[in-house]
Design a protein around this motif. Structure first.
Motif, PDB file in Angstrom:
ATOM      1  N   VAL A   1      -2.275  11.764   4.614  1.00  0.00           N
ATOM      2  CA  VAL A   1      -2.405  10.337   4.924  1.00  0.00           C
ATOM      3  C   VAL A   1      -3.190   9.709   3.781  1.00  0.00           C
ATOM      4  CG1 VAL A   1      -3.300   8.623   6.540  1.00  0.00           C
ATOM      5  CG2 VAL A   1      -2.367  10.781   7.396  1.00  0.00           C
TER       6      VAL A   1
ATOM      7  N   ASP B   1       0.284   4.480   4.639  1.00  0.00           N
ATOM      8  CA  ASP B   1       0.204   5.604   5.566  1.00  0.00           C
ATOM      9  C   ASP B   1      -0.635   5.339   6.810  1.00  0.00           C
ATOM     10  OD1 ASP B   1       1.213   6.394   3.099  1.00  0.00           O
ATOM     11  OD2 ASP B   1       0.376   8.407   3.220  1.00  0.00           O
ATOM     12  N   VAL B   2      -1.854   4.779   6.638  1.00  0.00           N
ATOM     13  CA  VAL B   2      -2.733   4.644   7.805  1.00  0.00           C
ATOM     14  C   VAL B   2      -2.120   3.709   8.844  1.00  0.00           C
ATOM     15  CG1 VAL B   2      -4.901   5.279   6.686  1.00  0.00           C
ATOM     16  CG2 VAL B   2      -4.122   2.910   6.565  1.00  0.00           C
TER      17      VAL B   2
ATOM     18  N   VAL C   1       1.010   5.537  10.523  1.00  0.00           N
ATOM     19  CA  VAL C   1       0.563   6.542  11.492  1.00  0.00           C
ATOM     20  C   VAL C   1      -0.010   5.871  12.731  1.00  0.00           C
ATOM     21  CG1 VAL C   1      -1.101   8.392  11.907  1.00  0.00           C
ATOM     22  CG2 VAL C   1       0.178   8.329   9.762  1.00  0.00           C
TER      23      VAL C   1
END
Length: 236
Positions: free
Chosen positions: A150, A157-158, A161
């Motif tokens: 991540v 990404d964060v 997710v």
């Protein structure tokens, strides 16, 4: 992308993902002071305008930028360590929430899944939210993690997710951000974006669907009350 308040605040997301520093917690001033202390620890002066360039960066990226900005790349590791040490000391001594953060989170907590997507270390995010009485309102905390691949903002990404953990497709989630780095990350992940706080200079701010001056803006609080029927919110 820009829109009117009616366009974004007439929409009902299926989850809301907040940034932490500068959005929920009034900690950007601590990062700025920590950067200044780290520079001074090495006998250096912060270059003009460095605070603007550093806002929203992961602390490791910031440490590398600090070293490059003074033409001493060999100091990257030391400056990064000093930056984090100074920040942890400051944020522990003086935690504070941004205006409207507690009210908005408590309103949404009874209506939608909530998550935090931050570039800060997990211990900082969870500790800050706990001291502010907000931790119980968030189902998920997502931070950069090398093991899980991540990457930090401005990578998406964060946010990607966080939306997945909330059980929603990214375009059905709303990101709440204060920095251009975070706005870029959320937009790249496919979330719609609400910018809060002083509107940044330049074209980057147009990446947000809407920019409001604070989390306690009346139109934002009214929107939160309309986001589905209230449920029993967690006790702080």
């Amino acid at each position: 992308m820009t829109t009117t308040a009616h366009d974004l605040l007439g929409w009902s997301p299926e989850a809301v993902v907040f940034d932490c520093d500068g959005t929920l917690m009034d900690s950007e001033r601590h990062w700025q002071e920590a950067r200044n202390r780290a520079f001074h620890e090495y006998g250096l002066q912060p270059p003009p305008g460095f605070a603007v360039r550093a806002t929203g960066l992961h602390y490791e990226d910031c440490g590398r930028l600090m070293a490059r900005s003074v033409h001493k790349p060999e100091l990257a590791e030391g400056l990064t360590a000093a930056l984090l040490d100074h920040f942890l000391a400051l944020v522990t001594d003086e935690p504070a929430t941004m205006p409207g953060a507690i009210q908005l989170v408590r309103l949404l907590s009874g209506r939608l899944p909530l998550a935090v997507a931050s570039n800060c270390p997990r211990v900082v995010v969870e500790g800050s939210l706990e001291r502010a009485g907000l931790r119980a309102h968030f189902q998920h905390i997502v931070v950069p993690d090398t093991g899980d691949r991540v990457r930090p903002k401005p990578h998406p990404d964060v946010y990607a997710v966080a939306a997945r953990l909330c059980g929603v497709r990214p375009h059905r989630a709303l990101a709440v951000e204060d920095s251009l780095t975070g706005v870029e990350a959320a937009r790249r992940a496919g979330l719609r974006v609400l910018g809060v706080g002083p509107r940044p200079q330049g074209d980057g701010a147009t990446g947000a669907d809407l920019w409001l001056p604070a989390l306690h803006a009346p139109e934002l609080l009214n929107w939160a009350r309309s986001c589905g029927p209230p449920r029993q919110a967690p006790e702080p």
